[in-house]
Design an enzyme around this catalytic site. Structure first.
Site, PDB file in Angstrom:
ATOM      1  N   GLU A  35    -136.991  35.272  37.439  1.00 34.37           N
ATOM      2  CA  GLU A  35    -135.922  34.551  38.115  1.00 34.37           C
ATOM      3  C   GLU A  35    -135.223  35.568  39.017  1.00 34.37           C
ATOM      4  O   GLU A  35    -134.818  36.633  38.541  1.00 34.37           O
ATOM      5  CB  GLU A  35    -134.943  34.006  37.062  1.00 34.37           C
ATOM      6  CG  GLU A  35    -133.886  33.146  37.687  1.00 34.37           C
ATOM      7  CD  GLU A  35    -132.895  32.572  36.685  1.00 34.37           C
ATOM      8  OE1 GLU A  35    -133.158  32.651  35.460  1.00 34.37           O
ATOM      9  OE2 GLU A  35    -131.857  32.069  37.141  1.00 34.37           O
ATOM     10  N   ARG A 259    -140.843  40.540  23.049  1.00 34.02           N
ATOM     11  CA  ARG A 259    -140.209  41.205  24.177  1.00 34.02           C
ATOM     12  C   ARG A 259    -139.982  42.669  23.836  1.00 34.02           C
ATOM     13  O   ARG A 259    -139.951  43.044  22.659  1.00 34.02           O
ATOM     14  CB  ARG A 259    -138.889  40.531  24.532  1.00 34.02           C
ATOM     15  CG  ARG A 259    -137.850  40.581  23.420  1.00 34.02           C
ATOM     16  CD  ARG A 259    -136.649  39.703  23.725  1.00 34.02           C
ATOM     17  NE  ARG A 259    -135.898  40.174  24.861  1.00 34.02           N
ATOM     18  CZ  ARG A 259    -135.776  39.505  26.006  1.00 34.02           C
ATOM     19  NH1 ARG A 259    -136.372  38.354  26.174  1.00 34.02           N
ATOM     20  NH2 ARG A 259    -135.049  39.984  26.971  1.00 34.02           N
ATOM     21  N   LYS A 269    -130.483  40.885  32.102  1.00 35.51           N
ATOM     22  CA  LYS A 269    -129.967  40.990  33.469  1.00 35.51           C
ATOM     23  C   LYS A 269    -128.479  40.649  33.530  1.00 35.51           C
ATOM     24  O   LYS A 269    -127.745  41.227  34.319  1.00 35.51           O
ATOM     25  CB  LYS A 269    -130.765  40.061  34.389  1.00 35.51           C
ATOM     26  CG  LYS A 269    -132.132  40.635  34.735  1.00 35.51           C
ATOM     27  CD  LYS A 269    -132.885  39.729  35.677  1.00 35.51           C
ATOM     28  CE  LYS A 269    -133.478  38.554  34.917  1.00 35.51           C
ATOM     29  NZ  LYS A 269    -134.415  37.757  35.713  1.00 35.51           N
TER      30      LYS A 269
END
Ligand code: ATP
Ligand code: MG
Length: 556
Positions: A35, A259, A269
């Protein structure tokens, strides 16, 4: 000879099984779907290495897909940085795609769901929807809008698109199962209204698809064969499959891996953005940040990051990787590739009293003694006055101090053996000058002096040295897992940056370029900062020569 075959990770096993079975005609097409709402971090590097690595290994390709369904947080600055980071890591995508390019197709998919009575427009507020959803142990209840007719839903959805309603007034939901133990299947939201300018589609749309309605559908539109994402998305998989089945579109499949979590940093982020906007760091590429651009600026090489991702492997369970493993990888790489130079970070003057005034010798030092031939060499000017490291002199040296002190001798790297016979102090008792004599027949490589010394120190010639600012970095956080703290910003390490304003470096370092690694001997690995100028040279320490952190933790 038997080939040393590395064992496959579990995703490679899945791909090989698919290839054996001829699934998707033996085609492998992966995607990396960031994104564009921030810079990529080292966690993304793991996903990039996995997705692009799979395609490379199995003769496939990888799409770069910008998952740009949220107009509010996205920006083209992020798009550009993401592309630069992926290429810097050494990967090239087959196609550059944007979820926003599929907005019309996605809209038509939603219409199709409505036509099959599989979606409805709900006027409830977000709170009302949440309340009616029930809990994992209690089934949800339908809102009054669930029984709307197909015709009414089609009209309302068209009106949502036409801008007839305000943000939050209506949503489109899938009609699945309000009692399903998986909360993601309790009539999940597919579309919301957002009157916002989108970085690519401008004001064309005021309704935007939710992640769950865009992601799998985009995979399917692109005919992605293996859609790899992180473990949080396991509970989303039934919805991913449900939508593809009901829409009767290409059967992409989702696979999940753990992850990357790393000690002493944060990997989200949203949190990284806070560090930037609140001024805790200078920018997204501040060398203390865990972003790819920060590692690049700090002097990490693409190979070291790829190697790190290879070493940590691909797991099915969450874990926490020690930051020092990444440091090990960059040290290992730079030890082989960095050019050796001398730089004095805490200078004190050494005067060779028996060296002729005004004489300058050009000593020779190999650029890289780790490789055959040394990758060439550079001239190192030597003269009567040198800068040496303050800590290499002691007024009252203890036994086994193999550097300088009254009566002690050392070798000057690439140069001569010197013996200290005097030193000067200022009024505050600080040593200001060290006086030595040198043995003219002790020159490195042609030493006939017969003198034996145990220590070698680095130095730079006062008359020839360049001044530089040197930045030493430490962990950005004081605790292993800042994300687990109530306020992650409360555990920022106040000493994460140490600036040395007046270091002296070999004159040849004026030609350094950002990204080229140098070992300042005995001091660590460094690279030129991207914002350095010829008038004001700035070097970043990439990593120290040894892992001092482990020891410090024990001491503390
Ligand atoms: P963040 O939580 O940092 O904002 P994200 O998952 O929202 O990350 P995306 O831009 O959606 O960021 O991520 C792009 C891809 O990178 C996704 O496939 C995601 O699964 C993967 N990814 C993100 N963070 C990690 C991580 N820490 N380790 C491995 N892969 C990751
Ligand atoms: Mg995301």
């Amino acid at each position: 000879m038997i080939e040393d075959e590395k064992s496959l990770n579990f995703i490679e096993e899945i791909v090989e099984e698919d290839l054996r079975n001829g699934t998707h005609d033996g085609r492998v097409l992966t995607r990396f779907p960031p994104e564009p709402n921030g810079y990529l971090h080292i966690g993304h590097a793991k996903s990039i290495c996995l997705n692009f690595g799979l395609a490379q290994k199995y003769n496939g390709t990888t799409n770069l897909r910008f998952d740009d369904t949220n107009p509010v947080t996205e920006d083209t600055e992020y798009v550009e940085s993401i592309k630069k980071d992926i290429q810097w890591l050494g990967f090239q995508w087959a196609e550059e795609l944007y979820t926003s390019d599929y907005f019309e197709t996605l809209y038509q998919y939603a219409v199709k769901l409505i036509q099959h009575d599989l979606a409805y427009v709900d006027d409830s507020t977000a709170e009302e929807i949440a309340a009616a959803k029930g809990t994992p142990t209690e089934p949800g209840v339908p809102t009054p809008y669930r029984s709307r007719s197909i015709e009414e839903n089609l009209t309302l959805f068209q009106e949502m698109r036409d801008g007839k309603y305000k943000d939050g007034e209506k949503v489109l939901r899938a009609k699945i199962d309000l009692a399903n133990p998986n909360m993601h299947l309790r009539d999940p939201l597919l579309y919301r209204i957002k009157h916002a300018h989108h970085h690519r589609t401008g004001d064309t749309w005021c309704i935007y698809p939710m992640y769950d309605f865009a992601h799998g559908q985009s995979d399917s539109i692109e005919k992605i064969t293996h859609s790899v994402c992180t473990l949080e998305f396991i509970p989303h998989r039934p919805l991913y499959d449900w939508l593809i089945e009901k829409l009767e579109i290409f059967p992409s499949h989702q696979y999940e891996f753990a992850r990357l979590n790393m000690t002493y940093t944060v990997m989200s982020k949203r949190k990284l953005l806070q560090l930037v906007t609140e001024g805790h760091v200078e920018s997204w590429d501040d060398p203390r940040m865990p972003t790819i651009s920060a590692f690049r600026r700090r002097g990490y090489t693409p190979a070291s990051i790829r190697n790190f991702c290879e070493r940590i492997g691909v797991q099915k369970r969450e874990n926490m990787i020690d930051f020092s493993l990444l440091e090990f990888c960059i040290r290992e790489d730079l030890n082989k590739t960095a050019w050796r130079r001398m730089a004095v970070l805490d200078p004190i003057k050494l005067i060779i009293t028996n060296y002729p005034d005004g004489q300058v010798e050009e000593l020779v030092g190999e650029n890289n003694p780790e490789v055959e031939g040394g990758e060439g060499s550079r001239a190192i000017p030597f003269s009567k006055e040198l800068w040496i490291e303050r800590e290499d002199f002691m007024e009252e040296p203890p036994k086994k101090f193999f550097r300088l002190g009254p009566g002690l001798s050392v070798r000057l790297k690439h140069g001569y053996i010197v013996e200290c016979h005097d030193f000067k102090k200022d009024d505050n008792g600080n040593v200001t000058e060290i006086h030595c004599t040198y043995a003219p027949n002790s020159k490195s490589g042609e030493d006939t002096s017969g003198l034996k010394v145990k220590g070698t120190i680095h130095w730079v010639s006062v008359a020839h040295a360049k001044k530089a600012e040197v930045r030493l970095y430490d962990r950005l956080f004081q605790v292993e897992n800042p994300a687990a703290e109530e306020d992650f910003k409360a555990c920022i390490n106040p000493d994460s940056l140490h600036v040395i304003e007046n270091a002296y470096i070999e004159p040849d370092l004026a030609d350094a370029v950002p990204g080229k690694g140098y070992q300042f001997i005995r001091m660590g690995y460094f690279t030129l900062d991207t914002k350095s100028t010829p008038e004001h040279l700035v070097f970043n320490r990439t990593v120290a020569l040894k892992d001092s952190w482990a020891k410090e933790v024990k001491k503390g």
